[in-house]
Design a protein around this motif. Sequence first.
Motif, PDB file in Angstrom:
ATOM      1  N   PRO A 155       0.836  -1.203   0.000  1.00 59.46           N
ATOM      2  CA  PRO A 155       0.000   0.000   0.000  1.00 59.46           C
ATOM      3  C   PRO A 155       0.868   1.249   0.000  1.00 59.46           C
ATOM      4  CG  PRO A 155      -0.016  -1.039   2.162  1.00 59.46           C
ATOM      5  CD  PRO A 155       0.696  -1.986   1.235  1.00 59.46           C
ATOM      6  N   PRO A 156       0.301   2.423  -0.331  1.00 65.04           N
ATOM      7  CA  PRO A 156       1.097   3.657  -0.393  1.00 65.04           C
ATOM      8  C   PRO A 156       1.847   3.977   0.895  1.00 65.04           C
ATOM      9  CG  PRO A 156      -1.027   3.995  -1.427  1.00 65.04           C
ATOM     10  CD  PRO A 156      -1.082   2.649  -0.787  1.00 65.04           C
ATOM     11  N   ASP A 157       1.264   3.670   2.052  1.00 70.59           N
ATOM     12  CA  ASP A 157       1.923   3.951   3.331  1.00 70.59           C
ATOM     13  C   ASP A 157       1.800   2.728   4.242  1.00 70.59           C
ATOM     14  OD1 ASP A 157       3.053   5.005   5.579  1.00 70.59           O
ATOM     15  OD2 ASP A 157       1.568   6.582   5.896  1.00 70.59           O
ATOM     16  N   PRO A 158       2.639   1.713   4.031  1.00 68.80           N
ATOM     17  CA  PRO A 158       2.509   0.460   4.784  1.00 68.80           C
ATOM     18  C   PRO A 158       2.805   0.600   6.276  1.00 68.80           C
ATOM     19  CG  PRO A 158       4.519   0.452   3.468  1.00 68.80           C
ATOM     20  CD  PRO A 158       3.731   1.655   3.047  1.00 68.80           C
ATOM     21  N   SER A 159       3.476   1.673   6.674  1.00 73.61           N
ATOM     22  CA  SER A 159       3.828   1.836   8.091  1.00 73.61           C
ATOM     23  C   SER A 159       2.851   2.728   8.845  1.00 73.61           C
ATOM     24  CB  SER A 159       5.240   2.436   8.206  1.00 73.61           C
ATOM     25  OG  SER A 159       5.294   3.720   7.603  1.00 73.61           O
ATOM     26  N   TRP A 160       1.757   3.125   8.224  1.00 77.12           N
ATOM     27  CA  TRP A 160       0.810   4.037   8.864  1.00 77.12           C
ATOM     28  C   TRP A 160       0.252   3.442  10.157  1.00 77.12           C
ATOM     29  CZ3 TRP A 160      -4.324   3.947  10.350  1.00 77.12           C
ATOM     30  CH2 TRP A 160      -4.889   5.189  10.685  1.00 77.12           C
ATOM     31  N   THR A 161       0.081   4.308  11.174  1.00 72.41           N
ATOM     32  CA  THR A 161      -0.535   3.905  12.438  1.00 72.41           C
ATOM     33  C   THR A 161      -1.691   4.848  12.738  1.00 72.41           C
ATOM     34  OG1 THR A 161       0.982   5.292  13.723  1.00 72.41           O
ATOM     35  CG2 THR A 161       1.619   2.990  13.375  1.00 72.41           C
ATOM     36  N   TYR A 162      -2.587   4.426  13.637  1.00 75.32           N
ATOM     37  CA  TYR A 162      -3.781   5.205  13.969  1.00 75.32           C
ATOM     38  C   TYR A 162      -3.407   6.607  14.443  1.00 75.32           C
ATOM     39  CZ  TYR A 162      -6.496   0.935  13.565  1.00 75.32           C
ATOM     40  OH  TYR A 162      -7.101  -0.202  13.082  1.00 75.32           O
ATOM     41  N   GLY A 163      -4.127   7.593  13.896  1.00 75.99           N
ATOM     42  CA  GLY A 163      -3.923   8.968  14.300  1.00 75.99           C
ATOM     43  C   GLY A 163      -2.808   9.688  13.563  1.00 75.99           C
ATOM     44  N   GLN A 164      -2.051   8.984  12.733  1.00 80.55           N
ATOM     45  CA  GLN A 164      -0.917   9.595  12.041  1.00 80.55           C
ATOM     46  C   GLN A 164      -1.391  10.373  10.824  1.00 80.55           C
ATOM     47  OE1 GLN A 164       1.957   7.108   9.686  1.00 80.55           O
ATOM     48  NE2 GLN A 164       3.371   7.733  11.305  1.00 80.55           N
ATOM     49  N   PRO A 165      -1.051  11.680  10.706  1.00 81.40           N
ATOM     50  CA  PRO A 165      -1.481  12.466   9.548  1.00 81.40           C
ATOM     51  C   PRO A 165      -0.728  12.072   8.289  1.00 81.40           C
ATOM     52  CG  PRO A 165       0.000  13.749  10.911  1.00 81.40           C
ATOM     53  CD  PRO A 165      -0.253  12.477  11.657  1.00 81.40           C
TER      54      PRO A 165
END
Length: 268
Positions: free
Chosen positions: A22-32
């Motif tokens: 995915p475009p941002d595989p490291s994304w976490t909850y609340g991260q802009p």
Amino acid sequence: MSPSSESALPAFDTSNFKYTQPPDPSWTYGQPIIATEQGRKWTEEEKEGWKTINAAEEDPKVMYALCISGLTPRPIAFVSTISDDGVENIAPFSWFNQVSHNPAVISVACASTPRHKDTANNIKATKGFTVNIISEPWIAQANSCSIDAPPGVSEWALSGLTREPSISVKPARVKESAFTMECELLQNVEIKNAAGAVVSNLIIGSIKYIHIRKAVLNERGLVDPAKLKPVGRMGDITYVKIGDGFRIPRPSWAESEEEIQKSLDASV
């Protein structure tokens, strides 16, 4: 785009659909979104401002062009129908999607301008129709059926496509289509403008049978996009193929509650 400029375009890319991260595989909850370079660029572009359209005041032709360029990509319903007097019709419609799976119901919107479409008239009169998903190898044949043929002229002969008898409805399905649905009219919703004129018919149809080529199924018995090679619609006369796909699990509160709480606490 002029014919001369189109001739300078690269040849159609026949490479298969593939899965990527995915475009941002490291994304976490609340991260802009500014946490990634792509997100920062997207945010920066907002500084160019906004164009706001009042739908009630805008020229309908402009609204049409804007909507079909912004509401993308759209799946295409390639709809086969028969008139009361036996004339066959087939035409593509990109205002189409699934409504529910149980019962299995789909919708197709048929604009009534500049004239009422044969497809809508036929479905209202005879109730049955087929929806055939279009794939890359025969998009030229399908596109030929968008011609503004006069009423009573069948597009089948123009297309070079093959009629295949249906089980429960009179209209044929397209043999070249790897995923076709036999449908019956469930409801027709007339969409009217401010003057009360019908500008579109929203056809809601019950799926009676689905025909799927075994060659496009994966090991789980589901349709493999790399094998189906579906074609979609963008704005103006632009079509789109599917090149890359990425999988993102649907969030579960039960599984993610602790992670979410930590993210919220860290943002305070």
